[in-house]
Scaffold this motif. Structure first.
Motif, PDB file in Angstrom:
ATOM      1  N   SER A 235      21.212  12.300  -2.518  1.00  0.00           N
ATOM      2  CA  SER A 235      21.558  11.839  -1.022  1.00  0.00           C
ATOM      3  C   SER A 235      20.521  11.922  -0.236  1.00  0.00           C
ATOM      4  O   SER A 235      20.348  12.377   1.131  1.00  0.00           O
ATOM      5  N   TYR A 236      19.161  11.695  -0.686  1.00  0.00           N
ATOM      6  CA  TYR A 236      18.082  11.515   0.317  1.00  0.00           C
ATOM      7  C   TYR A 236      17.140  10.380   0.267  1.00  0.00           C
ATOM      8  O   TYR A 236      17.261   9.724  -0.778  1.00  0.00           O
ATOM      9  N   ALA A 237      16.178  10.143   1.318  1.00  0.00           N
ATOM     10  CA  ALA A 237      15.567   9.071   0.897  1.00  0.00           C
ATOM     11  C   ALA A 237      14.010   9.180   1.694  1.00  0.00           C
ATOM     12  O   ALA A 237      14.009  10.159   2.627  1.00  0.00           O
ATOM     13  N   TRP A 238      13.080   8.941   1.275  1.00  0.00           N
ATOM     14  CA  TRP A 238      11.725   8.810   1.679  1.00  0.00           C
ATOM     15  C   TRP A 238      11.206   7.420   2.346  1.00  0.00           C
ATOM     16  O   TRP A 238      11.598   6.404   1.482  1.00  0.00           O
ATOM     17  N   LEU A 239      11.148   7.353   3.599  1.00  0.00           N
ATOM     18  CA  LEU A 239      10.732   5.862   4.179  1.00  0.00           C
ATOM     19  C   LEU A 239       9.232   5.741   4.556  1.00  0.00           C
ATOM     20  O   LEU A 239       8.735   6.706   4.858  1.00  0.00           O
ATOM     21  N   HIS A 240       8.872   4.440   4.321  1.00  0.00           N
ATOM     22  CA  HIS A 240       7.562   4.170   4.532  1.00  0.00           C
ATOM     23  C   HIS A 240       7.366   2.833   5.258  1.00  0.00           C
ATOM     24  O   HIS A 240       8.119   1.846   4.993  1.00  0.00           O
ATOM     25  N   ASN A 241       6.522   2.903   6.274  1.00  0.00           N
ATOM     26  CA  ASN A 241       6.072   1.739   7.058  1.00  0.00           C
ATOM     27  C   ASN A 241       4.877   1.072   6.347  1.00  0.00           C
ATOM     28  O   ASN A 241       3.637   1.709   6.297  1.00  0.00           O
ATOM     29  N   VAL A 242       4.875  -0.110   5.967  1.00  0.00           N
ATOM     30  CA  VAL A 242       3.531  -0.637   5.438  1.00  0.00           C
ATOM     31  C   VAL A 242       3.050  -1.872   6.745  1.00  0.00           C
ATOM     32  O   VAL A 242       3.770  -2.775   7.130  1.00  0.00           O
ATOM     33  N   VAL A 243       2.150  -1.594   7.196  1.00  0.00           N
ATOM     34  CA  VAL A 243       1.545  -2.381   8.374  1.00  0.00           C
ATOM     35  C   VAL A 243       0.317  -3.056   7.937  1.00  0.00           C
ATOM     36  O   VAL A 243      -0.492  -2.316   7.391  1.00  0.00           O
ATOM     37  N   TYR A 244       0.249  -4.108   8.546  1.00  0.00           N
ATOM     38  CA  TYR A 244      -0.736  -5.178   8.134  1.00  0.00           C
ATOM     39  C   TYR A 244      -1.688  -5.195   9.486  1.00  0.00           C
ATOM     40  O   TYR A 244      -1.473  -5.143  10.638  1.00  0.00           O
ATOM     41  N   GLU A 245      -3.356  -5.236   8.804  1.00  0.00           N
ATOM     42  CA  GLU A 245      -4.061  -5.401  10.027  1.00  0.00           C
ATOM     43  C   GLU A 245      -5.180  -6.443   9.575  1.00  0.00           C
ATOM     44  O   GLU A 245      -5.525  -6.788   8.417  1.00  0.00           O
ATOM     45  N   ARG A 246      -5.695  -7.225  10.485  1.00  0.00           N
ATOM     46  CA  ARG A 246      -6.673  -8.312  10.332  1.00  0.00           C
ATOM     47  C   ARG A 246      -8.206  -7.876  10.525  1.00  0.00           C
ATOM     48  O   ARG A 246      -8.353  -7.248  11.856  1.00  0.00           O
ATOM     49  N   HIS A 247      -9.143  -8.161   9.659  1.00  0.00           N
ATOM     50  CA  HIS A 247     -10.382  -7.838   9.945  1.00  0.00           C
ATOM     51  C   HIS A 247     -11.224  -8.420   9.093  1.00  0.00           C
ATOM     52  O   HIS A 247     -10.914  -8.564   7.906  1.00  0.00           O
ATOM     53  N   ASP A 248     -12.220  -9.082   9.415  1.00  0.00           N
ATOM     54  CA  ASP A 248     -13.248  -9.641   8.706  1.00  0.00           C
ATOM     55  C   ASP A 248     -12.628 -10.865   7.954  1.00  0.00           C
ATOM     56  O   ASP A 248     -13.014 -10.892   6.731  1.00  0.00           O
ATOM     57  N   GLY A 249     -11.859 -11.519   8.329  1.00  0.00           N
ATOM     58  CA  GLY A 249     -11.227 -12.536   7.690  1.00  0.00           C
ATOM     59  C   GLY A 249     -10.121 -12.240   6.708  1.00  0.00           C
ATOM     60  O   GLY A 249      -9.683 -13.062   5.851  1.00  0.00           O
ATOM     61  N   LEU A 250      -9.723 -10.956   6.545  1.00  0.00           N
ATOM     62  CA  LEU A 250      -8.951 -10.486   5.636  1.00  0.00           C
ATOM     63  C   LEU A 250      -7.671  -9.994   6.213  1.00  0.00           C
ATOM     64  O   LEU A 250      -7.684  -9.261   7.541  1.00  0.00           O
ATOM     65  N   LEU A 251      -6.514 -10.075   5.776  1.00  0.00           N
ATOM     66  CA  LEU A 251      -5.132  -9.337   6.320  1.00  0.00           C
ATOM     67  C   LEU A 251      -4.945  -8.217   5.051  1.00  0.00           C
ATOM     68  O   LEU A 251      -4.961  -8.404   4.138  1.00  0.00           O
ATOM     69  N   ARG A 252      -4.880  -7.019   5.479  1.00  0.00           N
ATOM     70  CA  ARG A 252      -4.959  -5.834   4.404  1.00  0.00           C
ATOM     71  C   ARG A 252      -4.110  -4.947   5.163  1.00  0.00           C
ATOM     72  O   ARG A 252      -3.599  -4.700   6.187  1.00  0.00           O
ATOM     73  N   THR A 253      -3.711  -4.132   3.715  1.00  0.00           N
ATOM     74  CA  THR A 253      -2.821  -2.939   3.998  1.00  0.00           C
ATOM     75  C   THR A 253      -3.184  -1.797   2.766  1.00  0.00           C
ATOM     76  O   THR A 253      -3.879  -2.261   1.930  1.00  0.00           O
ATOM     77  N   THR A 254      -2.457  -0.933   3.074  1.00  0.00           N
ATOM     78  CA  THR A 254      -2.509   0.283   1.855  1.00  0.00           C
ATOM     79  C   THR A 254      -0.984   0.646   1.592  1.00  0.00           C
ATOM     80  O   THR A 254      -0.143   0.689   2.472  1.00  0.00           O
ATOM     81  N   ILE A 255      -0.944   0.709   0.393  1.00  0.00           N
ATOM     82  CA  ILE A 255       0.336   1.398  -0.287  1.00  0.00           C
ATOM     83  C   ILE A 255      -0.238   2.617  -1.061  1.00  0.00           C
ATOM     84  O   ILE A 255      -0.790   2.300  -2.309  1.00  0.00           O
ATOM     85  N   GLY A 256       0.242   3.896  -0.757  1.00  0.00           N
ATOM     86  CA  GLY A 256      -0.353   4.820  -1.597  1.00  0.00           C
ATOM     87  C   GLY A 256      -1.839   4.870  -1.525  1.00  0.00           C
ATOM     88  O   GLY A 256      -2.250   4.723  -0.577  1.00  0.00           O
ATOM     89  N   ALA A 257      -2.387   4.909  -2.750  1.00  0.00           N
ATOM     90  CA  ALA A 257      -3.798   4.926  -2.820  1.00  0.00           C
ATOM     91  C   ALA A 257      -4.365   3.492  -3.056  1.00  0.00           C
ATOM     92  O   ALA A 257      -5.621   3.160  -3.150  1.00  0.00           O
TER      93      ALA A 257
END
Length: 359
Positions: free
Chosen positions: A320-342
Motif C-alpha cells: 500500500s505504497y506508491a512512488w510518484l514522478h513528474n515528467v516535465v518537458y522543456e524546449r531548447h534548440d528546436g527540441l522538446l525534451r525530458t528525462t525518465i531515470g537515466a
C-alpha cells in the motif's frame, strides 16, 4: 480458435480470464480473452436494447460522488464497470503496478509535439494503466467565458473525434498491454452544463454520443462519470479548487486526510509534495499539461506560465505504497525534451511550434 460466444459462456460459468486462456492449445492471451468477452457482452446488450426498451438508472459511482449531478439524465447502461473491476482485481494480484495520468490535452488545442514525446515516454515506462481524458476535450465554444470569435463553429464532438482517436491509437501503440481508463475534467463537463441550460430536450442523445466517442469502439473504459478513480493506495483525479492553490499538491493530501497518494492534473503546472509520518511517507503530484501552452483566449502576448508534461506512479499493491514522478518537458534548440531515470527523450519541434515559441 474458440468463438466469442464460447469464451463468454466460460466466463459466465465463473472461470477467470487466465483460466479460460490457459484451457486452449496453444494458450490464448488473457487480455485478449477479456477484450473478446467484453465485446460480446456489448453485442448482447445492443441486441437486447434493440429488441425492447431498457429502463435505465443513473450510473452509480464506485468510490466517490460524481463530478456533476445528472439525476434526470439517462445514459446507456455500460458494461465498462465490469471490465474496470476485472482490471483492478488483476492488479491486486500483482506487487507493482505502474499508472500514467495523461491529462489536460484540451483537444482540439493539443500540442502534437508534446503528445509525440508522451508516446515515447509511455513506451519507455510501459504502464499497466493509463488514465486520460481529464480535460481531454476543451469545448471552448460552449464555455461560460467570452468566446474567441476565431474559434471554429463546427460540431464540437466532431472537432475532437479524430484527434481523440489519434491520441488513443498512439497510447495503445506505445503500451499495447496497458488498460486505458477515462475520468472527467471540468472542461469535459461543460457539455453537460450546456445541455442542461440550453437544450435539455437533447441531453440524453448527445450525452450518449459523448460516452460512445470517449469509449472509442470499446478501447477506453468509462465505467462511470466521476472525476477520479482508485488504484490501491493511489487516487488518480483530475483536480479541483485545491489543486489550483499555491501549494496545490499539499492541499490534495490534506483533503484526503493524508490517507491516500494522489496524482492530479488541472493546474497545467507541475507540483509535488511529501509528508513523512511514523509509518512512512505520503505523496502527491500534479502533472503538467499536454495542450498548447499559449491558450487561444489569451490575447495579451504575455509569456505563458503553463508547463507541459505528465505524472505517473509506481504502486506497490502489497505494501500500500506508491512512488510518484513528474515528467516535465522543456524546449531548447528546436527540441522538446525530458528525462525518465537515466534516459533522455527528445522530440523534434515542428517549424510552426518553433516560431510560436520564439526559439
Amino acid at each position: 480458435m474458440p468463438s466469442d460466444a464460447e469464451l463468454y459462456a466460460a466466463r459466465q460459468a465463473g472461470a477467470t480470464y487466465k483460466a479460460i486462456a490457459a484451457s486452449f492449445t496453444p494458450p490464448l492471451n488473457h487480455n485478449s480473452v477479456r477484450g473478446r468477452v467484453n465485446r460480446y457482452r456489448h453485442k448482447l446488450a445492443a441486441a437486447a436494447a434493440a429488441a425492447q426498451p431498457v429502463v435505465e438508472t443513473p450510473p452509480q459511482p464506485e468510490e466517490h460522488a460524481p463530478l456533476f449531478p445528472v439525476p434526470t439524465v439517462t445514459r446507456p447502461l455500460s458494461l465498462d464497470h465490469e471490465q474496470w473491476d476485472d482490471n483492478i482485481s488483476d492488479m491486486r494480484h500483482r506487487q507493482f503496478v505502474t499508472v500514467v495520468h495523461a491529462s489536460d490535452v484540451h483537444l482540439p488545442f493539443q500540442d502534437d509535439d508534446a503528445l509525440a514525446l508522451t508516446s515515447q515516454a509511455i513506451e519507455l515506462v510501459q504502464p499497466d494503466l493509463i488514465v486520460t481524458l481529464s480535460d481531454g476535450f476543451d469545448f471552448a465554444q460552449i464555455s461560460h467565458f467570452p468566446h474567441d470569435p476565431d474559434l471554429s463553429q463546427d460540431d464540437i464532438l466532431e472537432n475532437v473525434r479524430k484527434p481523440w482517436w489519434n491520441l488513443i491509437d498512439g497510447m495503445a501503440a506505445a503500451a499495447p498491454k496497458a488498460a486505458i481508463r477515462a475520468i472527467l475534467g471540468n472542461h469535459d463537463v461543460r457539455l453537460v452544463r450546456f445541455l442542461h441550460e440550453t437544450a435539455p430536450q437533447l441531453r440524453t442523445t448527445v450525452l450518449r454520443a459523448f460516452d460512445e466517442l470517449v469509449r472509442y469502439q470499446g478501447r477506453v473504459m468509462l465505467p462511470n462519470h466521476t472525476s477520479e478513480c482508485q488504484v490501491g493506495p493511489l487516487t488518480v483525479m483530475h483536480g479541483d479548487k485545491r489543486t489550483l492553490r499555491q501549494y496545490g499538491a499539499k492541499a490534495q493530501v490534506e483533503g484526503r486526510m493524508y490517507q491516500s497518494f494522489v496524482l492530479a492534473g488541472h493546474a497545467h503546472r507541475p507540483g509535488w509534495y511529501m509528508a513523512r509520518g511514523p509509518r512512512g511517507a505520503i505523496q502527491s503530484a500534479i502533472g503538467g499539461c499536454l495542450c498548447n501552452v499559449d491558450p487561444h483566449y489569451d490575447k495579451s502576448g504575455a509569456p505563458s506560465t503553463w508547463t507541459q508534461g505528465f505524472a505517473y506512479a509506481v504502486v506497490d499493491m502489497r505494501a500500500s505504497y506508491a512512488w510518484l514522478h513528474n515528467v516535465v518537458y522543456e524546449r531548447h534548440d528546436g527540441l522538446l525534451r525530458t528525462t525518465i531515470g537515466a534516459r533522455i527523450l527528445l522530440q523534434e519541434v515542428d517549424a510552426p511550434a518553433l516560431a510560436m515559441a520564439g526559439d
